[in-house]
Design a protein around this motif. Sequence first.
Motif, short mmCIF file in Angstrom:
data_model
loop_
_atom_site.label_atom_id
_atom_site.label_comp_id
_atom_site.label_asym_id
_atom_site.label_seq_id
_atom_site.Cartn_x
_atom_site.Cartn_y
_atom_site.Cartn_z
N ASP A 95 0.24 -1.20 0.76
CA ASP A 95 0.20 -0.17 -0.08
C ASP A 95 0.63 1.31 0.43
N ILE A 96 2.12 0.89 -0.23
CA ILE A 96 3.00 2.46 0.03
C ILE A 96 3.64 2.92 -1.37
N ILE A 97 2.78 3.71 -1.44
CA ILE A 97 3.40 4.26 -3.23
C ILE A 97 4.03 5.94 -2.36
N VAL A 98 4.94 5.62 -3.71
CA VAL A 98 5.99 6.90 -3.75
C VAL A 98 5.57 7.90 -4.77
N PRO A 99 5.27 9.38 -3.18
CA PRO A 99 5.15 10.49 -3.61
C PRO A 99 5.11 11.24 -4.72
N ALA A 100 4.42 12.14 -5.11
CA ALA A 100 4.41 12.93 -6.49
C ALA A 100 4.75 13.90 -5.86
N ILE A 101 5.72 14.12 -6.53
CA ILE A 101 6.90 15.68 -6.03
C ILE A 101 6.17 17.03 -6.98
N THR A 102 6.60 17.91 -6.23
CA THR A 102 5.54 19.79 -6.38
C THR A 102 6.15 19.93 -7.07
N GLY A 103 5.46 20.17 -8.29
CA GLY A 103 4.97 21.01 -9.63
C GLY A 103 6.33 21.99 -9.04
N LEU A 104 6.17 22.37 -8.42
CA LEU A 104 7.72 23.49 -7.98
C LEU A 104 9.10 23.05 -8.24
N ARG A 105 9.24 22.53 -7.22
CA ARG A 105 10.52 21.73 -6.90
C ARG A 105 10.70 20.72 -8.75
N ARG A 106 9.78 20.27 -9.21
CA ARG A 106 9.88 19.21 -10.06
C ARG A 106 10.66 20.87 -10.73
N GLN A 107 10.09 21.65 -11.22
CA GLN A 107 10.58 22.87 -12.30
C GLN A 107 12.01 22.78 -11.90
N ILE A 108 12.15 23.26 -10.51
CA ILE A 108 13.75 23.62 -10.18
C ILE A 108 14.71 22.93 -10.91
N LEU A 109 14.38 21.78 -10.37
CA LEU A 109 15.44 21.08 -10.93
C LEU A 109 16.04 19.94 -12.32
N LEU A 110 14.41 20.28 -13.40
CA LEU A 110 14.92 20.58 -14.52
C LEU A 110 14.90 21.96 -14.72
N THR A 111 15.58 22.30 -14.57
CA THR A 111 15.78 24.41 -14.87
C THR A 111 17.00 23.74 -14.60
N GLN A 112 17.55 22.93 -13.26
CA GLN A 112 19.01 22.56 -13.56
C GLN A 112 19.13 21.82 -14.60
N LEU A 113 18.95 21.34 -14.36
CA LEU A 113 19.11 19.94 -15.08
C LEU A 113 19.44 19.94 -16.68
N GLU A 143 9.43 24.28 -17.63
CA GLU A 143 8.19 24.79 -17.54
C GLU A 143 7.25 23.32 -18.80
N ASP A 144 7.92 24.13 -19.69
CA ASP A 144 7.09 22.78 -21.26
C ASP A 144 7.44 21.65 -20.71
N LEU A 145 8.43 21.44 -20.19
CA LEU A 145 9.24 19.63 -20.25
C LEU A 145 8.80 18.91 -19.06
N SER A 146 8.02 19.67 -18.11
CA SER A 146 6.92 18.79 -17.71
C SER A 146 5.75 18.81 -18.28
N LYS A 147 5.23 19.50 -19.00
CA LYS A 147 4.02 19.15 -19.16
C LYS A 147 3.94 18.12 -20.41
N LEU A 148 5.14 18.49 -21.44
CA LEU A 148 5.75 16.53 -21.71
C LEU A 148 5.52 15.46 -20.91
N LEU A 149 5.74 15.42 -19.94
CA LEU A 149 6.12 14.16 -19.26
C LEU A 149 4.94 13.92 -18.26
N ASP A 150 3.88 15.13 -18.44
CA ASP A 150 2.70 14.84 -17.65
C ASP A 150 2.12 14.02 -19.15
#
Length: 1014
Positions: A95-113, A143-150
């Motif tokens: 029943d343990i599910i890996v939590p979702a990353i927040t949109g803000l944190r994802r944008q920051i990490l993708l920006t660095q990447l 931000e655009d890359l996040s949309k592609l991921l989704d």
Amino acid sequence: MSRYNIFSIDTDLPFADTFATGLWIRVNKDPITLRQSMIFVPHRRAARVLEDALVRVMGQTAVILPQILAIGDADTDEIDQMDLAQIGDRKLDSDIIVPAITGLRRQILLTQLIRTYLKANISDEKISSSRGASLYQASRLAEDLSKLLDRMQTENIPFKNLEQLVPDMYAEHWQKTLIFLKIITEAWPKILNEEGANDPASYRNEKLSRMQIYLKQKQPERHIIIAGSTGSIPATAKLMETVAALPKGAVVLPGLDRRLEDNSWDAIINDVTHPQHVLSKLLFKLSIVPHDVPDWSPLVQGQTCVRKEKGRMRFLSEVMRPAITTEKWHDLEKNFITKSDLDGIAVLECQDFQSEASTIALILRETLETSGKTASLITADRSLARRVKSELKRWDINIDDSAGIPITETPVLVFWRLIGKMVEDGLAPVSFLAAMKHPLARGGMSAGAFKRNTRLLEQLILRGPRPGIGIDGLIQALKISMGEDRKNIGASVVTAKEKKEVHDWIIDLSAPIREFEKLIRSPSVKVQDIFEKHNQLFAKLVSDDSENSPWNAYSADYREQIASIFSNIFEMCHDVPEISGQEYLPFLESLLSSATYRAPFGVHPSLSILGPLEGRLMHFDRVILAGLNEGSWPPEPQADPWMSRPMRSDIGLPLPEIRIGQSAHDFVQLCGAKEVFLTRSKRINGTPTVASRWLLRMSSLIKSLDYGGILDGAYGNWISWQNSLDTPNCTRRLSPPTPRPVLAQRPRSFSVTQIGAWLRNPYHIYARQILKLVPLGVLDAEPIAVDRGSFIHKALETFVKDGIPSDLNEAKNKLIQHGRSAFGETLDHPAVWAFWWPRFLKIANWFVEQESKNSIKIINKKAEVRGHIMLTVPSGEVKLKAIADRIDQGIEHPYIIIDYKTGNIPPRRELISGLSPQLPLEGLILREGGFSETSAQIRTQLKYIQLTGGDPPGREVIVEENTDALISMAEEGLRKLIEAFDNDDTPYLAYPDPNNKMAYDDYEHLSRVKEWSL
């Protein structure tokens, strides 16, 4: 018979009320069974609407409502509301599910990447065009890359499928994109693993998948119903399939069209733009024929939902018929609908955007004339929604807009951004005043005191050339101004005490500004550090000298949301590498750009503004579907920045046109209200628009039935009524103002230059001399032509007063030095150095050579000679004063009055007519002995020296007319002018003769001469 419990609620029924009634019947009107039930709806607002509907169905009965959860058909974040423990007593083993990353944190990490990737591959020719990407650009790309991921995760497309796309098959720029997308396939999964998180869409899919497994295994006995979802998300569609197969499960579809024949359904499943396309895919997967789907609940006597005639729904079904089967329109009998079936629908085509907004506001306002009546504006055009909200303030109506507003456009964030921009621009006057004049600005004192200090600082140092950069430059300019006598707008001198107060005020603000300024100029700084200093300066400027801080005026909900966002940004930027201070503000604004503030629901009990998705499950007595133009509703399919259409097809992503079909379904659903207004603008910003394809289809079908015009005048002529709101019953033309001050208020002293302004525009003298209005200096002033003339006049004045050397080279060098002193710091301005200074050098060469030629005829030269005379007129004495640019004492002519012109020389006709009396009037003062160090002289020569720096650089123009006659004519004209305006009945009109306007006039706009000329 199908093994699935799938039902539908027709479009002409209010979805929430009909569903609530059917649910109450389904649980046998047992409150305990109802409480144990679980209902899933697409979004949170639908959950609130369904709660209200259940309360209406229950009437006065006290009952505990069932759990109503949003499954995120509209917003993936809403899946966080769900918990497996809520629908059963036991959990799954895993029943343990890996939590979702927040949109803000994802944008920051993708920006660095992205930045790291671009720097590491900067030598790669295929991505060389991306070199040097700024942090802001990388953030937007993230931000655009996040949309592609989704998108990919929503469609359950593995990232490894990107590797199967063959780059050689596509154009070169798409090859670069595929290389860049290795970020997703290689680096991003590793980063997510390190974060211990999952992408939001994957998290939602896993959550729904586990729920689906749980339901299959446990087969719960409680009623579990999914209502209002279309199954547009594959994971939701699978859950709907499972719930529909449960013994007490049910899926209630919104507005399934069961009128179409089989071949039309075959076409719909391949037509992504059809409103039933998504539903057809769901039913096809379940092997269900649309005609076999039953109604959710039979109507019972006394229920709250009232059904309308179904003719309108038949009409809309035909309007939306698949294009490939529209030939069946020819087979329609005229009586397949009657005119009465279209009662309640009105089409309003407004002339422009503003007219549409005003008309909608009027319709909403009229709704309130009927007690208990509700209405909603439903539109995909947020700009139109904002205009309607603004128009309703005419009647003091504050309406709820479900879309909210971007958080960056709320007052507090606007002030916060202005502060950042102010420091980033080095406290440039415009940016400085934009922040300091914001309503929230206090700086630790009362609003009145802060505004007063800001105004004083503005008039002391900000009006005119820009002070030095930053807070130190501002303080230095202020110290210099403390030793000067500068006048403010009202021509009163700023006192020494006021100057000291402003100085102390700036010193008090300087510490937090300097700290923030230091970091924003730094080439390398941590985001957390500069963000903290920014917020400290914001806190300093927003603080008040009392407990009634402007910050406290905002709702607790709003303040908590701002504080939460700032806290999240600070926390999630902990590992961002150091950045340049100049990149900070754009980066932070990119992080904030996706956040939205929504006021608490229900600002107005009867009126609202909704988006199409939210509105489709809600019921209103009157619905206004607005912005029905192509590109707005339906929306224009957006180009995918990452993949071409063939690439999307190859990888399995749906075509962008699927949004058109979803919008069409919303449109049909919303057309089921009792009263429906369909509005559009014929023009937006002057550009013709194209009506929505649905309106065009409706028009075509109505014409084929010979019902033309039936929808145009329904419910009255609203557009005409709206126009009449701002049209007065009668008009009365007013005469232009004719100011006539009494003689005691009229000026008794004039300069010779003011006489020319008086002749052309008497209002100029009225505003300047009587009202004492002084033109306000320009903020952050750039050098203009008037400045160039002043610099050249100053250089020539000091050059002549210093004595002109006889040696030409020495004289030229000396004049150039005087020019440098006159131009001063303005020479640092690029335009002055590039254009003005070369022209001045040419003027200097010409002037020295010309003076050398004339020197044998000249005995003495005087520059900037002051003089005045008193003219006696019937009403008393009038002072005429002048400062002559130069007066030479010659051999042939006792005196030569010279006027330097860096612009045009007055034409001969203006000299003779008296419209340009400056030089003749100076001759009058000389004749009367009014100039210092000169004697009265009748024989005078008048000369213009034009200095342009062009080809030729300068020229002398001697007035050839009879000088004595010219001077006498000027005197006579001046006396007549004075005597005319010494009459109290003579008005100070603005430009009595429009053909003789002044070239430059600081007071023309005050006279409103153009408005009165209409």
